[in-house]
Design a protein around this motif. Sequence first.
Motif, short mmCIF file in Angstrom:
data_model
loop_
_atom_site.label_atom_id
_atom_site.label_comp_id
_atom_site.label_asym_id
_atom_site.label_seq_id
_atom_site.Cartn_x
_atom_site.Cartn_y
_atom_site.Cartn_z
N ARG A 183 75.59 178.10 87.62
CA ARG A 183 75.08 177.58 88.89
C ARG A 183 75.70 178.35 90.06
O ARG A 183 75.00 178.71 91.02
N ASN A 184 77.00 178.60 89.99
CA ASN A 184 77.65 179.37 91.07
C ASN A 184 77.04 180.76 91.20
O ASN A 184 76.85 181.27 92.30
N MET A 185 76.72 181.35 90.05
CA MET A 185 76.10 182.68 90.11
C MET A 185 74.72 182.60 90.74
O MET A 185 74.33 183.47 91.51
N CYS A 186 73.98 181.57 90.39
CA CYS A 186 72.65 181.40 91.00
C CYS A 186 72.79 181.18 92.50
O CYS A 186 72.03 181.77 93.29
N GLU A 211 68.56 172.15 97.70
CA GLU A 211 69.26 172.79 96.59
C GLU A 211 69.98 171.80 95.66
O GLU A 211 69.83 171.86 94.43
N ASN A 212 70.74 170.88 96.23
CA ASN A 212 71.51 169.95 95.41
C ASN A 212 70.61 169.01 94.62
O ASN A 212 70.88 168.73 93.45
N GLN A 213 69.56 168.55 95.26
CA GLN A 213 68.62 167.66 94.56
C GLN A 213 67.94 168.41 93.42
O GLN A 213 67.79 167.90 92.32
N ARG A 214 67.52 169.64 93.73
CA ARG A 214 66.83 170.44 92.72
C ARG A 214 67.73 170.69 91.50
O ARG A 214 67.32 170.50 90.36
N ASP A 215 68.98 171.08 91.77
CA ASP A 215 69.88 171.37 90.66
C ASP A 215 70.17 170.13 89.82
O ASP A 215 70.16 170.18 88.60
N ALA A 216 70.46 169.03 90.52
CA ALA A 216 70.76 167.79 89.78
C ALA A 216 69.57 167.38 88.92
O ALA A 216 69.72 167.01 87.75
#
Lengths: 181, 156
Positions: free
Chosen positions: A79-82, A135-140
């Motif tokens: 995730r950090n890399m993305c 971003e946060n919603q999408r990742d979660a």
Amino acid sequence: MTAPSDDQLMLMYRAGDPRAFEQLFDRYSGMVYNYARFALSDPDAAEDVLQESFLSVADAAEGYEPRGFFKAWLMRIARNMCLNRLKSATARRQRVAALDLTAGDPPSRDQGPSEALETRERMDRLRGLIAALPENQRDALLLYAVEQMSYNEIAETMDAPVNTVKTLIHRARAALARSFE
Amino acid sequence: MDCNVSYEELARFVAGELDDERTREVFDHLRVCESCRKRRIALETVDAGLAEMPRIPLASRTGEEIKGKVLAHAQRSTPCECGAATAVEAESKQSVIDKAAPFAKAKRRGRFVLSGEAVNIALIVAMVSIIVIAALRSVGERANGTMTSVSENLPS
């Protein structure tokens, strides 16, 4: 015989067994790629993230603390890399422009052509809406719904409290649902 | 009637994550609120879509290539030896790993880069100090010279 846990495999790798690392790659490469593919909307970038994530795992193996969260740790690296890639203006432009994520869809086996097309269109629409989430919603949501990670694992991955993760996921579902009313 | 169920709460209801009492209340509310019934259907449509969403597979040839590179690196990697990476790549990768703490104790592969920067900064500070001291000394000397010439011109 039960398969060795992720932590056991990491310890075996640290002790000098490269096959243990191969097992970890086989176990999680699909998950990392799939997540990166969704997050970046770019197959080449997703391949890079897959490779770099596992290289980082190999490099950091010595310091890994076996606490039962290998998957969350790996996904956090990915995730950090993305996120690093998305920070660049070029990647951001690509993300907006290249929502064509359909190329990799496996062909449907038990649907007629019109049903398959309908499903594909619905999936395309859903993916477009997911890509447009904060971003946060999408990742979660991706980690929860597509990668089937638990709330605890997602919390570890995103370095956020479990209740925050739940809120992000339900907010994301609600945001998507508004478009399907 | 007034609708006291937010979209987010309805999402929790559909996911089965409300407590029993609130679940009953929302359930009763759904009988009389058409708007919430529509929302519930929309949420269930989204959940079904997410559940059906196919994983995007990695082309097997590409997957094997990446696997080959990763395993070759893993085999030769005693963790600090990362032959092909440049200092910048190493530092960038390290920052990603550092951000993934506390799972792993951070290993500072960028230490040499950082210490190089520290030496540069120390050199710059030293040079600036020398220039400032020299300038102050020069100003002091000029002031002394002026004072001397003034005192020479004073009537005795």
